[in-house]
Design an enzyme around this catalytic site. Sequence first.
Site, PDB file in Angstrom:
ATOM      1  N   ASN A  62       0.301  -0.965   5.376  1.00 32.73           N
ATOM      2  CA  ASN A  62       1.239  -0.253   6.271  1.00 32.73           C
ATOM      3  C   ASN A  62       0.570  -0.318   7.637  1.00 32.73           C
ATOM      4  OD1 ASN A  62       3.295   1.885   4.648  1.00 32.73           O
ATOM      5  ND2 ASN A  62       1.465   1.347   3.503  1.00 32.73           N
ATOM      6  N   LYS A  96      -9.414   2.127  -1.827  1.00 29.89           N
ATOM      7  CA  LYS A  96      -9.626   1.581  -0.471  1.00 29.89           C
ATOM      8  C   LYS A  96     -10.977   1.998   0.109  1.00 29.89           C
ATOM      9  CE  LYS A  96      -7.055   1.304   3.934  1.00 29.89           C
ATOM     10  NZ  LYS A  96      -5.772   1.713   4.564  1.00 29.89           N
ATOM     11  N   GLU A 142      -6.095   8.893   7.587  1.00 28.72           N
ATOM     12  CA  GLU A 142      -6.639   8.403   6.308  1.00 28.72           C
ATOM     13  C   GLU A 142      -8.025   8.973   6.028  1.00 28.72           C
ATOM     14  OE1 GLU A 142      -5.893   4.515   4.682  1.00 28.72           O
ATOM     15  OE2 GLU A 142      -4.799   3.996   6.499  1.00 28.72           O
ATOM     16  N   ASN A 175      -6.969   6.280  -1.751  1.00 22.61           N
ATOM     17  CA  ASN A 175      -5.872   5.358  -1.455  1.00 22.61           C
ATOM     18  C   ASN A 175      -6.092   4.174  -2.407  1.00 22.61           C
ATOM     19  OD1 ASN A 175      -4.076   3.513  -0.371  1.00 22.61           O
ATOM     20  ND2 ASN A 175      -4.583   4.000   1.756  1.00 22.61           N
ATOM     21  N   GLU A 219       0.871  -1.192   0.000  1.00 30.55           N
ATOM     22  CA  GLU A 219       0.000   0.000   0.000  1.00 30.55           C
ATOM     23  C   GLU A 219       0.910   1.245   0.000  1.00 30.55           C
ATOM     24  OE1 GLU A 219      -1.562   0.786   3.948  1.00 30.55           O
ATOM     25  OE2 GLU A 219      -3.304   1.860   3.168  1.00 30.55           O
ATOM     26  N   CYS A 235      -4.832  -2.925   3.030  1.00 33.53           N
ATOM     27  CA  CYS A 235      -4.555  -2.813   4.462  1.00 33.53           C
ATOM     28  C   CYS A 235      -5.736  -3.099   5.389  1.00 33.53           C
ATOM     29  CB  CYS A 235      -3.926  -1.465   4.783  1.00 33.53           C
ATOM     30  SG  CYS A 235      -3.100  -1.536   6.403  1.00 33.53           S
TER      31      CYS A 235
HETATM   32  N1  CDV Z   1      -2.986   1.499   6.689  1.00 30.66           N
HETATM   33  C1  CDV Z   1      -3.907   0.899   7.464  1.00 30.66           C
HETATM   34  O1  CDV Z   1      -5.039   0.698   7.033  1.00 30.66           O
HETATM   35  N2  CDV Z   1      -3.520   0.558   8.720  1.00 30.66           N
HETATM   36  C2  CDV Z   1      -4.413  -0.022   9.683  1.00 30.66           C
HETATM   37  C3  CDV Z   1      -4.004   0.374  11.075  1.00 30.66           C
HETATM   38  C4  CDV Z   1      -4.520   1.680  11.456  1.00 30.66           C
HETATM   39  C5  CDV Z   1      -4.472  -0.579  12.130  1.00 30.66           C
HETATM   40  C6  CDV Z   1      -4.426  -1.553   9.591  1.00 30.66           C
HETATM   41  O2  CDV Z   1      -5.525  -2.114   9.627  1.00 30.66           O
HETATM   42  O3  CDV Z   1      -3.372  -2.165   9.534  1.00 30.66           O
END
Ligand code: CDV
Length: 313
Positions: free
Chosen positions: A194, A124, A143, A107, A47, A169
């Site tokens: 991330n 996203k 975000e 994103n 990501e 993510c």
């Molecule tokens: N980049 C993300 O979406 N990170 C989230 C964090 C905030 C927990 C994740 O679900 O990994």
Amino acid sequence: MSRKLGLAVAQMGPVHLADDRAKVVGRLLELLKEAKSRSADFVVFPELALTTFFPRYWMTQAEAAEKYFEATMPNAAVQPLFDAAKAAGIGFYLGYAETTPEGRHFNTSILVDKKGAIVGKYRKIHLPGHADHLPKAPFQHLEKFFFEVGNLGFPVTETMGAKIGMCICNDRRWPETWRMMGLQGAELGMLGYNTPSWNIHWPEPIHLRMQSHILSLQAGAYQNAMWIAAAGKCGSEDGFHMIGGSAIVSPAGEITALASTEDDELLFANVDMALGDTFRQHIFNFAKHRRPEHYGLITERVGAGPPLPPQKE
Ligand code: CDV
């Protein structure tokens, strides 16, 4: 009959504020070169792979757009990756911050085929964090401030001999993400992430961050009879640590490959897309066993509400 795909996951170590796109793309090219040496068909990158994980910093939207978003894809900085992948005959998944021609921000991740054509795009949907500045927090997770909720659903694209779904993510923590792919017959789900090692909302033990990450992958893969390839950006970005744990998980829910560093690292597995067929035909034969007439609340309610009244016998 087996349907093999040479699947590579390119984990990335930290990208610092001082690292420009050229330096980052140079690292992606090295990972691609290694994927080629393993005869990979496909590479999954993380990501927001082109920059540091900028939602941890408070700044104006205009400043973020200027520094961290891509208005075109490919653009001059990323073109070398498209060229090298095409020359190697390797497809890829890449996450980046997208500015649309109308100035909207998402994103985003793209799916690029072996000829260098963008054949799929995902924006996203499950955006974590907050939209306001939290000056007392050790770092931000903005975000909800920098991005709009994605507007392309959960696309599944048939390409390179497989049905491939995309997510990003936080999406991996929501069973709806994988089920939306599973209901479109996805055989492979791709994920970039991330994940900060510290939870800014409560003192979550760090080992649980890794556990919930792996648990989400294994559950999503098993319950939807699909391979999952997950690529993280990890390690300490200017002092802000993120978990590693990039992985390839089989439709049996087994971990086939797992990163052992918090740095640039290529995972590779020659995976059989047909492995999921057995699960799709039996235990998770959706057409035979699902009971959507009993699942209404899943789309009717967003948050939890009171128990439903008992149904008449
Ligand atoms: N980049 C993300 O979406 N990170 C989230 C964090 C905030 C927990 C994740 O679900 O990994």
